[in-house]
Design an enzyme around this catalytic site. Structure first.
Site, PDB file in Angstrom:
ATOM      1  N   HIS A  33      -3.558 -11.560  -1.346  1.00 39.25           N
ATOM      2  CA  HIS A  33      -3.217 -10.310  -2.019  1.00 39.25           C
ATOM      3  C   HIS A  33      -1.892  -9.751  -1.484  1.00 39.25           C
ATOM      4  O   HIS A  33      -1.824  -9.329  -0.336  1.00 39.25           O
ATOM      5  CB  HIS A  33      -4.356  -9.315  -1.771  1.00 39.25           C
ATOM      6  CG  HIS A  33      -4.202  -8.002  -2.462  1.00 39.25           C
ATOM      7  ND1 HIS A  33      -4.085  -6.821  -1.776  1.00 39.25           N
ATOM      8  CD2 HIS A  33      -4.142  -7.689  -3.781  1.00 39.25           C
ATOM      9  CE1 HIS A  33      -3.973  -5.829  -2.639  1.00 39.25           C
ATOM     10  NE2 HIS A  33      -4.005  -6.313  -3.858  1.00 39.25           N
ATOM     11  N   HIS A  75       4.912  -3.821  -5.203  1.00 38.08           N
ATOM     12  CA  HIS A  75       3.565  -3.443  -5.645  1.00 38.08           C
ATOM     13  C   HIS A  75       3.493  -2.643  -6.931  1.00 38.08           C
ATOM     14  O   HIS A  75       2.584  -2.797  -7.735  1.00 38.08           O
ATOM     15  CB  HIS A  75       2.806  -2.725  -4.533  1.00 38.08           C
ATOM     16  CG  HIS A  75       1.475  -2.240  -4.991  1.00 38.08           C
ATOM     17  ND1 HIS A  75       1.041  -0.964  -4.827  1.00 38.08           N
ATOM     18  CD2 HIS A  75       0.498  -2.878  -5.672  1.00 38.08           C
ATOM     19  CE1 HIS A  75      -0.156  -0.839  -5.367  1.00 38.08           C
ATOM     20  NE2 HIS A  75      -0.510  -1.969  -5.882  1.00 38.08           N
TER      21      HIS A  75
HETATM   22 CA    CA Z   1      -1.858  -6.812  -7.843  1.00 42.82          CA
END
Ligand code: CA
Length: 355
Positions: A33, A75
């Site tokens: 992630h 992000h």
């Molecule tokens: Ca993502």
């Protein structure tokens, strides 16, 4: 009615077929992630290199666009919580006090120092995860989607591995509102780098169901591509944002339908899998040994959808797992039956799955 059943069974068959051809096979997959973001600033190439070496199967890229139409890996479209944009360009914030990727050229963004996620409280920067890589230490830079693909393909070449990519198209409605087709731009880059069929090591993810359907039904055929698509599912209370109206005012996107069997049946007509938040699968208030597990994974599997939930973090282990990340992995992989997972700590999940 007949027609929709036919569409569903075709989707089901193609999904099953693709599962068999998936390079990861039936093996559970580890998705890093934002890279190994538990150890290095998220979405930096350094964090991706570390995740690669830790044995992740897929490395995630969150994608946003710049003023000059470049795709960068960061992000979200806000830049102020992972960089020093507010120091470098104090006059460039919007009315809401935030700094948007879309207001900067790539050349301008390349001057930013990237760091771990933080909040600004009373003028002070406080890390979201205090035990992680310290804020603004060393030097990390932003990079484009192409640069990250070349980085991963280069590592695949030099190590003989075949690690996949897991890009997410962020806020497509926002970018389209700003006159930029982020989905088309993403697909063009994927095609250019050889990711154009369901056999290729790539999953493409998005929260926006309408956009994913547009990708499946319009953009992929138009570009002569076919990819595995993942519908991201947020917790209902998050109220995922979408943009409407000229002034950029937000309306809430109603995702209630995603939590029903019918909703999953609809998703199976255009997606190959789902990525729900962990709290969607197990009620976070569950007591140890008395887990309230939702039927979502069982239903998804019956419909041929893989399930890759997010996000496993050492800092966010619910009480029912005794503050123990490995116990949490055990619950989700062995009891809930997930097929893979997003984690900030890919080394921990790789080790867990080895045992
Ligand atoms: Ca993502």
């Amino acid at each position: 009615m007949k027609k929709s059943y036919a569409a569903l069974s075709i989707a089901l068959l193609s999904t099953l077929a693709c599962g068999a051809q998936n390079p990861a096979g039936n093996r559970k997959v580890v998705i890093a992630h934002r890279g190994a973001s538990g150890y290095l600033p998220e979405h930096t190439l350094e964090a991706k290199a570390l995740a690669f070496q830790m044995g992740a199967d897929y490395l995630e890229q969150d994608l946003v666009m710049t003023k000059d139409d470049q795709l960068v890996v960061v992000h979200g479209y806000y830049l102020d919580n992972t960089s020093n944009v507010a120091d470098l360009y104090p006059d460039r914030k919007r009315k809401d006090g935030r700094y948007y990727s879309i207001d900067f050229t790539l050349a301008e963004l390349r001057k930013l120092q990237m760091t771990s996620e933080f909040k600004t409280k009373g003028g002070k920067r406080v890390p979201n995860y205090p035990a992680r890589f310290p804020l603004f230490k060393s030097t990390f830079r932003i990079h484009t989607f192409q640069e990250e693909i070349e980085f991963i393909q280069g590592l695949n070449f030099s190590t003989g591995k075949n690690i996949g990519i897991y890009p997410e198209i962020k806020s497509p409605a926002f970018f389209r509102h700003e006159g930029k087709d982020i989905s088309k731009a993403t697909l063009k880059v994927l095609k250019e780098y050889g990711y154009d069929s369901k056999d290729d090591p790539v999953y493409l993810q998005c929260f926006d169901a309408e956009e994913l359907q547009r990708i499946r039904k319009e953009l992929l055929p138009e570009l002569g591509m076919d990819l595995k698509l993942i519908q991201l599912i947020s917790e209902r209370k998050w109220k995922t944002k979408k943009v409407y109206g000229k002034n950029g005012s937000y309306n809430r996107y109603d995702n209630k339908w995603m939590f029903t069997r019918e909703g999953l049946e609809k998703m199976a007509t255009y997606a190959d899998g789902i990525s729900p938040s962990l709290a969607t699968l197990i009620d976070p208030k569950s007591k140890k040994g008395q887990l309230k597990i939702s039927p979502m994974v069982k239903d998804a599997h019956e419909l041929g959808l893989v399930v890759h939930p997010y996000t496993f973090r050492v800092e966010r282990v619910p009480a029912y797992a005794d503050d123990n990340l490995e116990e949490m992995f055990g619950i989700f992989f062995n009891q809930v039956g997930i097929d893979g997972a997003f984690t900030d700590f890919p080394d921990r999940l790789v080790n867990f799955l080895k045992q």
